[in-house]
Design a protein around this motif. Structure first.
Motif, PDB file in Angstrom:
ATOM      1  N   PHE A 111      -9.060 -16.587   4.185  1.00  0.00           N
ATOM      2  CA  PHE A 111      -8.347 -16.907   5.422  1.00  0.00           C
ATOM      3  C   PHE A 111      -6.841 -16.978   5.156  1.00  0.00           C
ATOM      4  O   PHE A 111      -6.039 -16.442   5.934  1.00  0.00           O
ATOM      5  CB  PHE A 111      -8.837 -18.239   6.000  1.00  0.00           C
ATOM      6  CG  PHE A 111      -8.123 -18.613   7.267  1.00  0.00           C
ATOM      7  CD1 PHE A 111      -8.589 -18.183   8.504  1.00  0.00           C
ATOM      8  CD2 PHE A 111      -6.962 -19.387   7.236  1.00  0.00           C
ATOM      9  CE1 PHE A 111      -7.910 -18.505   9.672  1.00  0.00           C
ATOM     10  CE2 PHE A 111      -6.278 -19.711   8.394  1.00  0.00           C
ATOM     11  CZ  PHE A 111      -6.753 -19.272   9.621  1.00  0.00           C
ATOM     12  N   ILE A 112      -6.460 -17.626   4.067  1.00  0.00           N
ATOM     13  CA  ILE A 112      -5.031 -17.711   3.740  1.00  0.00           C
ATOM     14  C   ILE A 112      -4.473 -16.323   3.461  1.00  0.00           C
ATOM     15  O   ILE A 112      -3.354 -15.995   3.886  1.00  0.00           O
ATOM     16  CB  ILE A 112      -4.810 -18.662   2.551  1.00  0.00           C
ATOM     17  CG1 ILE A 112      -5.126 -20.103   2.983  1.00  0.00           C
ATOM     18  CG2 ILE A 112      -3.381 -18.561   2.025  1.00  0.00           C
ATOM     19  CD1 ILE A 112      -5.047 -21.114   1.853  1.00  0.00           C
ATOM     20  N   GLN A 113      -5.235 -15.470   2.767  1.00  0.00           N
ATOM     21  CA  GLN A 113      -4.777 -14.094   2.545  1.00  0.00           C
ATOM     22  C   GLN A 113      -4.532 -13.377   3.868  1.00  0.00           C
ATOM     23  O   GLN A 113      -3.512 -12.696   4.054  1.00  0.00           O
ATOM     24  CB  GLN A 113      -5.799 -13.311   1.727  1.00  0.00           C
ATOM     25  CG  GLN A 113      -5.377 -11.850   1.497  1.00  0.00           C
ATOM     26  CD  GLN A 113      -6.504 -10.973   0.972  1.00  0.00           C
ATOM     27  OE1 GLN A 113      -7.646 -11.415   0.867  1.00  0.00           O
ATOM     28  NE2 GLN A 113      -6.190  -9.737   0.656  1.00  0.00           N
ATOM     29  N   ASP A 142     -14.168 -21.619  -5.999  1.00  0.00           N
ATOM     30  CA  ASP A 142     -15.274 -21.050  -5.235  1.00  0.00           C
ATOM     31  C   ASP A 142     -15.229 -21.442  -3.754  1.00  0.00           C
ATOM     32  O   ASP A 142     -16.257 -21.472  -3.078  1.00  0.00           O
ATOM     33  CB  ASP A 142     -16.625 -21.453  -5.847  1.00  0.00           C
ATOM     34  CG  ASP A 142     -17.718 -20.435  -5.515  1.00  0.00           C
ATOM     35  OD1 ASP A 142     -17.386 -19.247  -5.312  1.00  0.00           O
ATOM     36  OD2 ASP A 142     -18.892 -20.824  -5.444  1.00  0.00           O
ATOM     37  N   ARG A 143     -14.019 -21.687  -3.251  1.00  0.00           N
ATOM     38  CA  ARG A 143     -13.836 -21.906  -1.803  1.00  0.00           C
ATOM     39  C   ARG A 143     -13.244 -20.612  -1.233  1.00  0.00           C
ATOM     40  O   ARG A 143     -12.136 -20.556  -0.721  1.00  0.00           O
ATOM     41  CB  ARG A 143     -12.932 -23.116  -1.565  1.00  0.00           C
ATOM     42  CG  ARG A 143     -13.450 -24.378  -2.234  1.00  0.00           C
ATOM     43  CD  ARG A 143     -12.548 -25.568  -2.005  1.00  0.00           C
ATOM     44  NE  ARG A 143     -12.674 -26.078  -0.642  1.00  0.00           N
ATOM     45  CZ  ARG A 143     -11.981 -27.126  -0.170  1.00  0.00           C
ATOM     46  NH1 ARG A 143     -11.119 -27.741  -0.954  1.00  0.00           N
ATOM     47  NH2 ARG A 143     -12.151 -27.545   1.068  1.00  0.00           N
ATOM     48  N   ARG A 144     -14.027 -19.566  -1.329  1.00  0.00           N
ATOM     49  CA  ARG A 144     -13.492 -18.219  -1.145  1.00  0.00           C
ATOM     50  C   ARG A 144     -13.235 -17.863   0.305  1.00  0.00           C
ATOM     51  O   ARG A 144     -12.347 -17.063   0.603  1.00  0.00           O
ATOM     52  CB  ARG A 144     -14.408 -17.212  -1.837  1.00  0.00           C
ATOM     53  CG  ARG A 144     -14.461 -17.482  -3.346  1.00  0.00           C
ATOM     54  CD  ARG A 144     -15.001 -16.351  -4.156  1.00  0.00           C
ATOM     55  NE  ARG A 144     -14.729 -16.589  -5.582  1.00  0.00           N
ATOM     56  CZ  ARG A 144     -14.979 -15.723  -6.545  1.00  0.00           C
ATOM     57  NH1 ARG A 144     -15.506 -14.535  -6.255  1.00  0.00           N
ATOM     58  NH2 ARG A 144     -14.691 -16.015  -7.798  1.00  0.00           N
ATOM     59  N   ASP A 145     -13.983 -18.444   1.223  1.00  0.00           N
ATOM     60  CA  ASP A 145     -13.707 -18.167   2.631  1.00  0.00           C
ATOM     61  C   ASP A 145     -12.337 -18.710   3.028  1.00  0.00           C
ATOM     62  O   ASP A 145     -11.575 -18.045   3.751  1.00  0.00           O
ATOM     63  CB  ASP A 145     -14.795 -18.771   3.518  1.00  0.00           C
ATOM     64  CG  ASP A 145     -16.132 -18.065   3.343  1.00  0.00           C
ATOM     65  OD1 ASP A 145     -16.119 -16.854   3.045  1.00  0.00           O
ATOM     66  OD2 ASP A 145     -17.176 -18.716   3.505  1.00  0.00           O
ATOM     67  N   SER A 183       3.705 -10.169   5.722  1.00  0.00           N
ATOM     68  CA  SER A 183       3.546  -8.760   5.352  1.00  0.00           C
ATOM     69  C   SER A 183       3.356  -8.599   3.842  1.00  0.00           C
ATOM     70  O   SER A 183       3.795  -7.632   3.233  1.00  0.00           O
ATOM     71  CB  SER A 183       4.751  -7.925   5.820  1.00  0.00           C
ATOM     72  OG  SER A 183       4.523  -6.550   5.637  1.00  0.00           O
ATOM     73  N   THR A 184       2.714  -9.582   3.228  1.00  0.00           N
ATOM     74  CA  THR A 184       2.349  -9.521   1.814  1.00  0.00           C
ATOM     75  C   THR A 184       0.839  -9.710   1.716  1.00  0.00           C
ATOM     76  O   THR A 184       0.335 -10.789   2.002  1.00  0.00           O
ATOM     77  CB  THR A 184       3.067 -10.608   0.978  1.00  0.00           C
ATOM     78  OG1 THR A 184       2.745 -11.896   1.517  1.00  0.00           O
ATOM     79  CG2 THR A 184       4.561 -10.415   1.022  1.00  0.00           C
ATOM     80  N   ASP A 185       0.136  -8.660   1.341  1.00  0.00           N
ATOM     81  CA  ASP A 185      -1.327  -8.696   1.289  1.00  0.00           C
ATOM     82  C   ASP A 185      -1.746  -8.772  -0.175  1.00  0.00           C
ATOM     83  O   ASP A 185      -2.008  -7.762  -0.822  1.00  0.00           O
ATOM     84  CB  ASP A 185      -1.888  -7.453   1.964  1.00  0.00           C
ATOM     85  CG  ASP A 185      -3.385  -7.577   2.248  1.00  0.00           C
ATOM     86  OD1 ASP A 185      -3.996  -8.567   1.795  1.00  0.00           O
ATOM     87  OD2 ASP A 185      -3.948  -6.687   2.909  1.00  0.00           O
ATOM     88  N   ILE A 186      -1.774  -9.998  -0.692  1.00  0.00           N
ATOM     89  CA  ILE A 186      -2.105 -10.233  -2.097  1.00  0.00           C
ATOM     90  C   ILE A 186      -3.467 -10.919  -2.149  1.00  0.00           C
ATOM     91  O   ILE A 186      -3.636 -12.022  -1.618  1.00  0.00           O
ATOM     92  CB  ILE A 186      -1.048 -11.108  -2.796  1.00  0.00           C
ATOM     93  CG1 ILE A 186       0.364 -10.577  -2.548  1.00  0.00           C
ATOM     94  CG2 ILE A 186      -1.342 -11.167  -4.294  1.00  0.00           C
ATOM     95  CD1 ILE A 186       1.462 -11.452  -3.122  1.00  0.00           C
ATOM     96  N   HIS A 187      -4.418 -10.280  -2.773  1.00  0.00           N
ATOM     97  CA  HIS A 187      -5.768 -10.833  -2.828  1.00  0.00           C
ATOM     98  C   HIS A 187      -5.745 -12.161  -3.592  1.00  0.00           C
ATOM     99  O   HIS A 187      -5.051 -12.287  -4.612  1.00  0.00           O
ATOM    100  CB  HIS A 187      -6.707  -9.843  -3.514  1.00  0.00           C
ATOM    101  CG  HIS A 187      -8.148 -10.171  -3.313  1.00  0.00           C
ATOM    102  ND1 HIS A 187      -8.806 -11.156  -4.025  1.00  0.00           N
ATOM    103  CD2 HIS A 187      -9.071  -9.651  -2.459  1.00  0.00           C
ATOM    104  CE1 HIS A 187     -10.056 -11.230  -3.638  1.00  0.00           C
ATOM    105  NE2 HIS A 187     -10.252 -10.321  -2.693  1.00  0.00           N
ATOM    106  N   PRO A 188      -6.503 -13.146  -3.147  1.00  0.00           N
ATOM    107  CA  PRO A 188      -6.510 -14.438  -3.858  1.00  0.00           C
ATOM    108  C   PRO A 188      -7.092 -14.371  -5.252  1.00  0.00           C
ATOM    109  O   PRO A 188      -6.866 -15.280  -6.060  1.00  0.00           O
ATOM    110  CB  PRO A 188      -7.354 -15.345  -2.946  1.00  0.00           C
ATOM    111  CG  PRO A 188      -8.132 -14.418  -2.081  1.00  0.00           C
ATOM    112  CD  PRO A 188      -7.281 -13.204  -1.900  1.00  0.00           C
TER     113      PRO A 188
END
Length: 270
Positions: A139-141, A132-135, A149-154
């Motif tokens: 940010f890492i995403q 639950d440290r989603r912000d 150039s890899t957009d993978i949702h956390p």
């Protein structure tokens, strides 16, 4: 036997991937002095693969908004709290080494391959997401999308032994699931079909091979050990052990072998 040699023997016995990477780093430093500082900084100064990867990710993703030191600490904490990340990244390294003909050493993904680096960053972000440290996870995403150039949702769940080859323009949505031993090439999308919330992204089975430019859209299932041909648009479930191709994709035959993600054979004629 000296204490150092005993320690090295212990590492080889319990962590052969890390041992191989350290041996390759030492050989690189001896063969090319211009990269010696890099391999010492990223590999040889660390006691574990987890520590080395935390340092490498911080190098790549840190900026003035979230400095390298803080990112390194976040990554080390994620590795420590979730040992399965360490298991997964070792399997990922082996997968790249075995399946990518351009990879000749175990160290190459760690130092040079953005597919592996982006996937490792997502594994750290996923740990933060579940805590639950989603912000911080988002940010890492953002940073791995900018840098790799890899957009993978956390929120996406990624199995172990996964290879993302070339990795340019990879998009994987929040509720996607990728099974163990999957291989995919560049410009792959595992996306939704609209703006509806909830479970809306694909579920990719074990051992699936996804060709370059394939788009798999919606809450659908791609069965284990199947192949998705390059450039296909998949909108319906794919049975196990089949090959689909086309726009929209349809079944055009069997998968061609028992383990398509290992063979990396994209030839539909086979």
């Amino acid at each position: 036997m000296s204490e150092r040699k005993l320690r090295e023997a212990s590492i080889r016995a319990v962590d052969p991937v890390w041992s191989a990477i350290r041996d390759e780093a030492a050989a690189m430093a001896a063969a090319e002095p211009l990269v010696a500082s890099l391999v010492h900084e990223v590999i040889l100064h660390h006691d574990s693969l987890e520590a080395a990867l935390s340092y490498r990710l911080a190098q790549k993703l840190g900026d003035t908004e979230l400095p390298q030191m803080l990112l390194r600490e976040l990554a080390e904490e994620a590795f420590a709290q979730d040992p399965e990340i360490g298991v997964a990244v070792r399997a990922d390294i082996v997968a790249v080494r075995e399946r990518d003909p351009a990879c000749h050493r175990f160290i190459d993904p760690v130092l040079f391959f953005k597919g592996f680096q982006g996937l490792t960053a997502q594994r750290v972000a996923h740990s933060l997401w579940r805590a639950d440290r989603r912000d911080l996870a988002l940010f890492i995403q953002m940073r791995m999308s900018e840098r790799f150039s890899t957009d993978i949702h956390p929120g996406a769940r990624i199995g172990k032994g996964v290879m993302i080859d070339h990795a340019h323009a990879i998009v994987i949505g929040e509720t996607a699931v990728v099974g163990d031993d999957v291989s995919m090439l560049h410009d792959v999308t595992l996306g939704g079909t609209g703006k509806a919330d909830g479970d809306r992204h694909p579920k990719i089975g074990v051992g699936v091979l996804i060709g370059a430019g394939a788009k798999i859209l919606g809450n659908i299932t791609v069965g284990a050990h199947s192949r998705v041909a390059a450039g296909s648009v998949v909108l319906q479930d794919v049975p196990p052990c089949k090959t689909v191709a086309g726009v929209p994709a349809r079944v055009v035959g069997d998968a061609g072998c028992a383990h398509p993600s290992h063979s990396m054979n994209h030839n539909l004629r086979d």
